[in-house]
Design an enzyme around this catalytic site. Structure first.
Site, PDB file in Angstrom:
ATOM      1  N   CYS A 131      38.780  34.634  66.528  1.00 30.32           N
ATOM      2  CA  CYS A 131      38.314  33.609  67.463  1.00 30.32           C
ATOM      3  C   CYS A 131      39.172  32.348  67.386  1.00 30.32           C
ATOM      4  O   CYS A 131      40.345  32.383  67.727  1.00 30.32           O
ATOM      5  CB  CYS A 131      36.826  33.325  67.248  1.00 30.32           C
ATOM      6  N   HIS A 139      34.373  38.472  68.440  1.00 23.99           N
ATOM      7  CA  HIS A 139      33.654  38.535  67.162  1.00 23.99           C
ATOM      8  C   HIS A 139      33.093  39.930  66.923  1.00 23.99           C
ATOM      9  O   HIS A 139      31.874  40.152  66.940  1.00 23.99           O
ATOM     10  CB  HIS A 139      32.497  37.527  67.157  1.00 23.99           C
ATOM     11  N   GLU A 198      32.818  41.200  64.217  1.00 26.90           N
ATOM     12  CA  GLU A 198      32.080  41.149  62.955  1.00 26.90           C
ATOM     13  C   GLU A 198      30.628  40.715  63.131  1.00 26.90           C
ATOM     14  O   GLU A 198      29.826  40.819  62.188  1.00 26.90           O
ATOM     15  CB  GLU A 198      32.781  40.203  61.976  1.00 26.90           C
TER      16      GLU A 198
END
Length: 305
Positions: free
Chosen positions: A142, A235, A237
């Site tokens: 990001c 993202h 994750e």
């Protein structure tokens, strides 16, 4: 194989409840295995949440990983207890003399600022420069992806008219790359950002390779130096509830907050969340560790250059 983590790190107990095998340093030192050393520079406000999210993804490799958390000397987090930072994080100034097989640099809540106006920009630049000769492969997430592209390659960021917020379809442009081994042609990725890098800037730079993008949210993954640098603008994750937490947090303080796109059942927060990215998230991190860290890093870690 397990992950080697600092003793008493909160993520250990959280992940054990998910049947994820983790091992603290005390037990790990009894094993005669050269683990891969992974440094994580965690710039996100909620440190423990991000630690857990990343460790969950890294746990899927059969290789043994030793995780170390890095912090900045020029910035003090406001949302994480100082005791946690002192116990589990080391200053970059302490770690810079060491070598790491892999590194992850997270996003940060500073994307609307010019890079030079970020109060820790000088230290971030030092870390970026250090990573080039002390880390085999680095993942930038990001804001870190945008900042890395700017620092190394002069790629500017641009403000968006409204926040890019939701889960968006991504297309693999180079499916033959090892990072995409096992991927479908299309995969989903959460995004939560106010700025972007643009396709034309990436494809016009000879050192950069645009490897995944979306018709809705633009550039999503860029690779450089044969995978020694991988820039991810979203993202993967994120845990299933992260966008929901962001939405509800912002809705409580502002009246212009839009629903995250392609996230809630029937676009109704009360009906629950559609989680559609976890399989590819696990696959990407496993592929990164296997093909861009383990198979590229020297056995003698001091030989990384």
């Amino acid at each position: 194989m397990p992950l080697r983590l600092p003793d008493k790190l909160p993520a250990i107990e959280l992940l054990k409840r998910e049947n994820i095998f983790v091992m603290d340093y005390t037990r790990a030192h009894k094993q005669d295995i050269r683990p891969l050393r992974i440094a994580i520079l965690n710039l996100m406000p909620l440190k423990i949440t991000t630690e857990t999210d990343l460790i969950r993804l890294l746990s899927n490799t059969p290789l043994q990983l030793e995780i170390e958390f890095m912090k900045l000397k020029s910035h003090t987090p406001k949302n994480t207890p100082i005791e946690h930072m002192m116990m589990f994080y080391r200053d970059f100034s302490e770690m810079r003399k060491e070598k790491y097989d892999g590194m992850i640099i997270t996003g940060a809540p500073v994307e609307t600022l010019d890079y030079e106006d970020v109060n820790y920009w000088d230290e971030i630049r030092d870390i970026f420069n250090w990573a080039r000769t002390n880390v085999t492969s680095t993942l930038f997430i990001c804001w870190a992806a945008q900042a890395g592209l700017y620092h190394y390659y002069g790629i500017p960021k641009y403000p968006l008219e409204k926040k890019m917020f939701g889960v968006f379809r991504q297309y693999c442009l180079k499916p033959q790359l090892p990072i995409f081994r096992g991927f479908d042609d299309v995969f989903n990725m959460p995004h939560s950002r106010h700025t972007e890098v643009r396709r034309e800037d990436i494809i016009n730079h000879p050192a950069l390779d645009l490897i995944a993008e979306s018709p809705d949210c633009g550039v999503s993954i860029v690779m450089a130096r044969q995978g020694r640098e991988i820039f991810i603008t979203g993202h993967l994750e994120y845990s299933p509830g992260t966008l929901d937490q962001e939405y509800r947090r912002d809705k409580d303080v502002r009246d212009d907050v839009e629903l995250p796109k392609h996230y809630y059942v029937d676009d109704n927060p009360e009906k629950g969340i559609i989680t559609s990215w976890r399989a590819h998230a696990n696959l990407l991190y496993t592929n990164w560790i296997n093909y861009y860290v383990y198979q590229e890093t020297p056995y003698d870690i001091n030989m990384i250059s």
